[in-house]
Structure formats: structure tokens, C-alpha cells
Design a protein around this motif. Structure first.
Motif, short mmCIF file in Angstrom:
data_model
loop_
_atom_site.label_atom_id
_atom_site.label_comp_id
_atom_site.label_asym_id
_atom_site.label_seq_id
_atom_site.Cartn_x
_atom_site.Cartn_y
_atom_site.Cartn_z
N SER A 172 0.83 -1.21 0.00
CA SER A 172 0.00 0.00 0.00
C SER A 172 0.86 1.25 0.00
O SER A 172 0.53 2.25 -0.65
N ALA A 173 1.98 1.20 0.72
CA ALA A 173 2.89 2.35 0.73
C ALA A 173 3.41 2.65 -0.66
O ALA A 173 3.56 3.82 -1.05
N GLN A 174 3.66 1.62 -1.45
CA GLN A 174 4.18 1.83 -2.80
C GLN A 174 3.19 2.59 -3.67
O GLN A 174 3.60 3.36 -4.54
N VAL A 175 1.91 2.39 -3.44
CA VAL A 175 0.89 3.07 -4.24
C VAL A 175 0.53 4.43 -3.65
O VAL A 175 0.47 5.44 -4.37
N TYR A 176 0.27 4.47 -2.34
CA TYR A 176 -0.34 5.65 -1.73
C TYR A 176 0.63 6.58 -1.01
O TYR A 176 0.21 7.64 -0.54
N LEU A 177 1.89 6.20 -0.92
CA LEU A 177 2.91 7.09 -0.34
C LEU A 177 4.01 7.30 -1.38
O LEU A 177 5.17 6.93 -1.17
N PRO A 178 3.68 7.90 -2.51
CA PRO A 178 4.70 8.09 -3.55
C PRO A 178 5.82 8.99 -3.05
O PRO A 178 5.56 10.06 -2.48
N GLY A 179 7.06 8.53 -3.19
CA GLY A 179 8.18 9.29 -2.66
C GLY A 179 8.30 9.21 -1.16
O GLY A 179 9.10 9.92 -0.56
N GLY A 180 7.47 8.39 -0.51
CA GLY A 180 7.53 8.20 0.93
C GLY A 180 6.63 9.09 1.74
O GLY A 180 6.49 8.91 2.95
N GLY A 181 5.99 10.08 1.11
CA GLY A 181 5.15 11.03 1.85
C GLY A 181 3.69 10.93 1.46
O GLY A 181 3.32 10.31 0.45
N VAL A 182 2.85 11.54 2.29
CA VAL A 182 1.40 11.57 2.03
C VAL A 182 1.12 12.59 0.92
O VAL A 182 1.52 13.76 1.03
N PRO A 183 0.46 12.19 -0.15
CA PRO A 183 0.15 13.15 -1.23
C PRO A 183 -0.79 14.25 -0.73
O PRO A 183 -1.71 13.98 0.04
N ALA A 184 -0.55 15.45 -1.16
CA ALA A 184 -1.30 16.61 -0.67
C ALA A 184 -2.68 16.69 -1.29
O ALA A 184 -2.89 16.26 -2.44
N PRO A 185 -3.66 17.23 -0.55
CA PRO A 185 -4.98 17.47 -1.14
C PRO A 185 -4.85 18.33 -2.41
O PRO A 185 -4.09 19.29 -2.44
N GLY A 186 -5.59 17.95 -3.43
CA GLY A 186 -5.56 18.69 -4.67
C GLY A 186 -4.46 18.28 -5.63
O GLY A 186 -4.47 18.70 -6.79
N SER A 187 -3.50 17.49 -5.15
CA SER A 187 -2.41 17.06 -6.02
C SER A 187 -2.91 16.01 -7.00
O SER A 187 -3.92 15.34 -6.77
N ARG A 188 -2.20 15.87 -8.11
CA ARG A 188 -2.59 14.91 -9.13
C ARG A 188 -2.02 13.54 -8.77
O ARG A 188 -0.82 13.39 -8.55
N PHE A 189 -2.90 12.56 -8.73
CA PHE A 189 -2.52 11.24 -8.24
C PHE A 189 -2.94 10.18 -9.25
O PHE A 189 -4.05 10.22 -9.77
N ALA A 190 -2.05 9.24 -9.53
CA ALA A 190 -2.35 8.16 -10.46
C ALA A 190 -2.09 6.82 -9.79
O ALA A 190 -1.35 6.72 -8.81
N ASN A 191 -2.69 5.78 -10.35
CA ASN A 191 -2.48 4.42 -9.88
C ASN A 191 -2.19 3.54 -11.10
O ASN A 191 -3.09 2.87 -11.63
N PRO A 192 -0.95 3.56 -11.59
CA PRO A 192 -0.62 2.83 -12.82
C PRO A 192 -0.91 1.35 -12.76
O PRO A 192 -1.30 0.74 -13.76
N ALA A 193 -0.73 0.73 -11.59
CA ALA A 193 -0.99 -0.70 -11.48
C ALA A 193 -2.47 -1.01 -11.69
O ALA A 193 -2.83 -2.00 -12.35
N LEU A 194 -3.35 -0.16 -11.15
CA LEU A 194 -4.77 -0.36 -11.37
C LEU A 194 -5.13 -0.13 -12.83
O LEU A 194 -5.93 -0.88 -13.42
N ALA A 195 -4.55 0.90 -13.44
CA ALA A 195 -4.78 1.14 -14.87
C ALA A 195 -4.38 -0.07 -15.69
O ALA A 195 -5.10 -0.48 -16.62
N ALA A 196 -3.25 -0.67 -15.35
CA ALA A 196 -2.79 -1.85 -16.08
C ALA A 196 -3.75 -3.02 -15.92
O ALA A 196 -3.97 -3.80 -16.87
N THR A 197 -4.35 -3.17 -14.73
CA THR A 197 -5.32 -4.24 -14.51
C THR A 197 -6.55 -4.04 -15.39
O THR A 197 -7.01 -4.97 -16.07
N VAL A 450 -2.84 -3.32 -0.40
CA VAL A 450 -2.92 -3.40 -1.86
C VAL A 450 -2.30 -4.70 -2.35
O VAL A 450 -1.24 -5.13 -1.88
N ILE A 451 -2.96 -5.34 -3.31
CA ILE A 451 -2.38 -6.49 -4.01
C ILE A 451 -1.43 -5.92 -5.07
O ILE A 451 -1.90 -5.24 -5.99
N PRO A 452 -0.13 -6.16 -4.96
CA PRO A 452 0.84 -5.43 -5.79
C PRO A 452 0.59 -5.53 -7.29
O PRO A 452 0.65 -4.52 -8.01
N GLU A 453 0.28 -6.75 -7.78
CA GLU A 453 0.10 -6.91 -9.22
C GLU A 453 -1.15 -6.22 -9.75
O GLU A 453 -1.26 -5.97 -10.96
#
Length: 612
Positions: A172-197, A450-453
Motif C-alpha cells: 500500500s505504501a508503494q501506491v499511496y505514499l509516492p516518494g515516501g510522503g502523504v500526497p497533498a490534497p488537490g495534487s494529481r494522483f495516479a495508480n498505474p498498477a490499477l490502470a494496467a489491470t 494493496v495487491i501489488p500486481e
């Protein structure tokens, strides 16, 4: 008392082409785009539902579930789609008690059921839609791949479990803590692994056939019999930390997914003041809405002041009785003989109505439909109101909305109203007379890793089962948990009229009931009824771990006014005054007089209705 509002936070939309309302503006926009491409209401609902899985990952996801109720104008029929997955074959009461548990945990893998949402959306698309899978799934793929703006609640939700992610749920950290930090409100956020699924599902579907229906079936197989099921089975067999403070592996297997199918059902209905109200079966809490109507039908609500103390007291006391029956009698009707005919009968409700007095009841009082003796789960028995954690009464500190131990991120305390939410909702009406309403939920980022794949997590709906033997809602393999998800569709004089719903767990059939009553009895339009000061009881046991109950607790928005609040306290209610715009997340669409209408909730500043 609050006056019927002449001013509303936004207009009730009106038009003739189509209307979409949901809990997120991007989902509403996607649904409207589908209508503009000559899709019907069901196509639009599927597109909006997939978008909600991406843009509200703290409230629903691909690993969750969805009930749908619709009216198909071409067939002249009302239907329900059950997208509630079942308990795994290995999920027995003995398996949990062998782990030393008396409740199904609210987080981790032990509470995972078969993820039913995708199966339900595909069934709706195949049976009632007209577009191809690519036409409705593309919007979700785009947002998952290219990103979307984070609403503040997502950032708050991630922050609440960031340490858990870093220490235990590293996928889950790999998806939701990009760069190790909590993404800020209003920032642009993507989930490439989900898109690939999503893209892999679509690729398999289109490679299998050029036929629309065969593509939809191929997508279903890829999910429930293919690579998704295999990844789910592998991950569920690993050990992860959950709310118990220990690491457990889940019971869900690829075979559990392969043997499950979404299904079409007839709704349960009740006639009230010229309306036929349609709800899910008792595998959900939907019939509790109908039971409340059956009780209220014996009161002269028309003479009561809307928002007045007598009105709030009467509605609340009837809710307590209906929800007590929910605890005693509701469950998957494939496994339990649920006495719905008796529960909705006039004779039964004439007797139950006598229990409504002038003061607030402090008891949980299920009835005896057909002369049967009620039984309650251990967490709901005496002394009523002592929570599973050993406390009594509302907590004075802490924030359940940000506590992964609560399973569903729905606040039940006074300290968390600014971050309420638990689920999503959508409603669509089209120019051909179709109506559809759906309440997708589960697979919350806070509740399971999160299921990594795959880029998404599993749901935790099994926490709604009881481990007390012999009850309608007792856990059993292949059984549906008695979910709280409860969209509503109403016919008027036999014609499709109104579709509505809300997030809110146990509060759903309280908030939407007040909305419906405001419209039917007091003539409020959709937006007025949504904006009107809201209230709900926390008297009944929560459906979510740790299954708390707060007898006589009544949350009321401050806008109800001090005279009303004071009288409710005099009647014995333990009133918790909530901020002025904090309770409810209702959206709605309607058809009347050759026009289409829509409205959405201003609370939380993200729900939106669109249409023309």
C-alpha cells in the motif's frame, strides 16, 4: 424548527435529455459523457461506477461490492443486481474462533469476501446497457493512468494509516505514499498498477471476440477465472497485520471467485402514499427502510412540523424498532428464512407502533413476526450499549473516521464529522425512461493492503457477519453478509419516478428516509430535501467492527435549532449537536411531468449532479 428552505445551496436541475448525480463530480461527468454518446442510463451508471473505484479509493474500490436497483423502460420492469460477494469456502465460525476471535476483524484479510463489484457492473452492462465495455471503462482507465485531483478526505485517510503502510502494508505504501510522503490534497494522483489491470481485462475481452456480449463475458472470466483471481488467491494466502494486532492470512481463494456470479433479483417493495418503494432483499439492510415506512404509516406526519421535535422523535423511535428487527431477523435468504411478509404486514406494525412513546427508548426491542421468538448476536445482547471494546456510551476522544480498526471509515462519534464518509453513490435517469441507482463500496485503501500486481485491495465486508451460532446473519461459507448498502428506487402510480441513495453505513436508511419523507409529506423538491437539516440515531448496534451501540444517542445538525434540540433532550434523547452541514451524502434523480430532475449533496464539497 427549521423552515422549509426557499434558498438551496444549488438548484434542483431540470431537463429532458438525461441526469446523473453522484458523490464525485468526475463520476457524474463521466456518466453524462456516456449519455451524450447515446448510451442509456445503465451504460452511464457503469462508467460512473468504474470512475468512483479510481477517484474515491478511500470509499470504494474494485475489491468491493455494489447493489444496484433499476427500472428498464423497454421491458417495463424493475430489477435488482446483487453485487455482494459471498464468504469464502474456508470462512467458518470455527475457523475464526480457533484464532481466538469473537468478532470478524474490521481490517486485513480475514474479512475479505469475493469482490463482487466488477461482476455486478458487467451484468448490468450486458443485460441492460447498449454500449461496449471499452466505451464505459475508458474513463476509469484514463484517471488511473493519467491521474486525478485528490479530494482532501483521501489525503486524510492516507495520513491516518501512513505508519501502518510503512511498517506492515508496504504494498500500500508503494501506491499511496509516492516518494515516501502523504500526497497533498488537490495534487494529481495516479495508480498505474490499477490502470494496467483494467487495460489487461479490456485487452483479454477484445481479443476473445468482436461480439459485444462475448467481450463482456470474457472480461468477467479474466477477473473471476483468470489472472485477477489467481493474484487474489496468492495474496490472500499471505500473512498481514490486522486490527487484532496480529498477522493473519485470509480464507479467500481463486476457487471462491470462480464459483461466484452476480445475479439479478426482484426487489422487495412496499406501497406508501401512492409510491411503490423498491429495495434490496434482506441480505442487505434495505428492507429496514420499508419497515420504517410501515411503522410511520400509522402516524399523521402531515400535521407535524418538518424538522420539529415531535417529527424527529417519531421517526427516530420507529427507526429503533426497525433496526432492532434488522439485528434479529435479516440475513442471506439463501441460508435463512427471513419473515419479510410478517415484518412488513399491517398487523405486525400496528402492534409494534404501540411501543413508540413520548420519550426515547433505551432498549433494543426486536419483534415476534409470525410469533417467532427473536434472537440477537452476542454483541447486541444485555447489557445493551456496552461496546465490544468494553466502553459504554459515545467516545469522547479519538477519531473513528481515521482509525483503520473500525473497518469502514465512517465516523460514529462527534469528533469526526468533518471527515465523514464510507461509501459512494450514483443515480442516473435518461430520456428513454430508464432509472438506476447504485451504492458501490468496499475495498477501502485504509482497511486492507494493496495487491501489488493489481493495484487495489480486497474488501472487509465479512465483518458484518455474526459469529454467534444459529442466527440469520451468522457466518457461513458461500453466504452473503448482511450489508448496509441500500440504494432506493420508487415508482409513483406504477411509473418510474425517483432514484436516490447515500453513503453512510447504518445511517443510509435513516438519512434517505428523512429525504423521502420531506419530499412526500412536505412537498420539498429534491435539492430542498437534501439540504434540509439532517439527523440520525446511533442507538442500534453498528454493522462494523467493533459493533458498538450508543443507546438513545441522537445526532442532529445544529441548524435544527435550539428549541428543537432542547425538546428532544427533554424527551430523553442523548442529543449530540453536529456542525450545521455535516450529516448525509444524498444524491437523487427523478422523472415527473415529462421532465427529468437531479440534485446532489453539498456536504463534503464533492458530490455533484449534472444534466440537460
Amino acid at each position: 424548527m427549521a423552515d422549509i428552505p426557499e434558498f438551496t445551496t444549488r438548484p434542483e436541475l431540470a431537463g429532458t435529455f438525461g441526469m446523473v448525480a453522484s458523490t464525485h463530480w468526475l463520476a457524474s461527468a463521466a456518466g453524462m459523457a456516456v449519455l451524450e454518446k447515446d448510451g442509456n442510463a445503465f451504460d452511464a451508471a457503469v462508467a460512473a461506477g468504474f470512475v468512483l473505484q479510481v477517484v474515491e479509493p478511500h470509499l470504494c474500490g474494485p475489491g468491493g461490492e455494489v447493489p444496484v436497483i433499476g427500472y428498464d423502460a423497454g421491458r417495463g420492469e424493475t430489477f435488482a443486481v446483487c453485487g455482494q460477494g459471498t464468504a469464502p469456502a474456508g470462512a467458518t465460525t470455527q475457523a475464526y474462533t480457533a484464532l481466538g476471535l469473537d468478532l470478524v476483524p474490521g481490517s486485513g484479510l480475514l474479512a475479505a469476501c469475493v469482490p463482487g463489484a466488477l461482476g455486478a457492473w458487467l451484468l448490468l452492462l450486458r443485460e441492460y446497457g447498449r454500449l461496449r465495455l471499452r466505451d464505459v471503462l475508458g474513463y476509469a482507465i484514463g484517471y488511473a493512468e493519467s491521474g486525478y485531483p485528490l479530494v482532501p478526505a483521501i489525503s486524510w485517510g492516507i495520513a491516518s494509516v501512513a505508519d501502518l503502510f510503512r511498517e506492515h502494508w508496504t504494498s500500500s505504501a508503494q501506491v499511496y505514499l509516492p516518494g515516501g510522503g502523504v500526497p497533498a490534497p488537490g495534487s494529481r494522483f495516479a495508480n498505474p498498477a490499477l490502470a494496467a489491470t483494467y487495460k489487461a481485462i479490456l485487452d483479454e475481452a477484445e481479443a476473445a471476440s468482436s461480439d459485444r456480449d462475448e467481450q463482456i463475458e470474457a472480461a468477467r472470466r479474466a477477473w473471476y477465472d483468470g489472472f485477477v483471481a489467481e493474484a487474489v488467491g496468492r495474496f490472500a494466502a499471505t500473512e498481514v497485520m490486522d486490527v487484532t494486532g496480529e498477522r493473519h492470512r485470509g480464507f479467500l481463494t481463486a476457487q471462491d471467485l470462480a464459483t461466484w456470479h452476480a445475479r439479478l433479483e426482484a426487489p422487495v417493495t412496499y406501497d406508501y402514499r401512492g409510491f411503490t418503494v423498491c429495495k434490496t432483499g434482506p441480505w442487505g439492510q434495505g428492507p429496514v427502510f420499508l419497515q420504517q415506512l410501515a411503522l410511520l404509516d400509522g402516524f399523521d406526519l402531515d400535521r407535524m412540523e418538518p424538522g420539529g421535535a415531535e417529527y424527529i422523535h417519531t421517526v427516530t423511535e420507529c427507526a429503533k424498532l426497525a433496526f432492532a428487527d434488522r439485528e434479529a431477523w435479516y440475513g442471506d435468504p439463501d441460508f435463512a428464512d427471513v419473515p419479510l411478509d410478517d415484518l412488513l404486514s399491517q398487523a405486525y406494525n400496528d402492534e409494534r407502533r404501540k411501543l413508540v412513546g413520548d420519550t426515547a427508548s433505551a432498549q433494543l426491542l426486536p419483534g415476534r413476526p409470525g410469533g417467532r421468538e427473536p434472537a440477537l448476536p452476542a454483541f447486541a445482547t444485555a447489557p445493551f450499549g456496552i461496546t465490544a471494546r468494553g466502553g459504554a456510551g459515545p467516545r469522547g476522544s479519538g477519531d473513528p473516521a481515521l482509525d483503520p480498526a473500525t473497518g469502514e471509515p465512517l465516523a460514529r462519534s462527534a469528533s469526526a464529522q468533518a471527515r465523514r464518509g464510507d461509501t459512494c453513490h450514483l443515480d442516473v435517469a435518461d430520456r428513454w425512461g430508464n432509472l438506476v441507482t447504485a451504492t458501490p463500496s468496499g475495498g477501502w485503501l485504509q482497511s486492507s493492503p494493496v495487491i501489488p500486481e493489481l493495484g487495489f485491495c480486497l474488501g472487509t465486508r465479512a465483518q458484518m457477519f455474526s459469529l454467534t451460532p444459529g442466527l440469520p446473519a451468522t457466518l457461513a461459507p458461500g453466504k452473503r453478509p448482511r450489508t448496509t448498502l441500500t440504494p432506493t428506487l420508487a415508482l409513483r402510480d406504477g411509473e418510474p419516478y425517483l432514484a436516490f441513495g447515500t453513503p453512510g453505513g447504518d445511517q443510509q436508511d435513516q438519512w434517505t428516509l428523512a429525504f423521502f419523507l420531506s419530499h412526500v409529506h412536505f412537498g420539498m423538491n429534491l435539492q430542498q430535501a437534501i439540504d434540509f437539516p439532517a439527523f440520525h440515531s446511533r442507538h442500534m448496534p453498528s454493522s462494523f467492527y467493533p459493533r458498538e451501540a450508543y443507546p438513545r444517542a441522537l445526532d442532529v445538525e445544529e441548524r435544527a435549532g435550539e428549541p428543537v434540540i432542547g425538546e428532544l433532550r427533554e424527551r430523553g434523547h442523548d442529543v449530540v449537536v453536529q456542525p450545521p452541514w455535516s450529516l448525509g451524502r444524498i444524491s437523487a434523480v427523478a422523472r415527473r411531468g415529462g421532465m427529468l430532475y437531479a440534485a446532489a449533496n453539498p456536504r463534503g464539497m464533492q458530490g455533484y449532479a449534472v444534466g440537460r
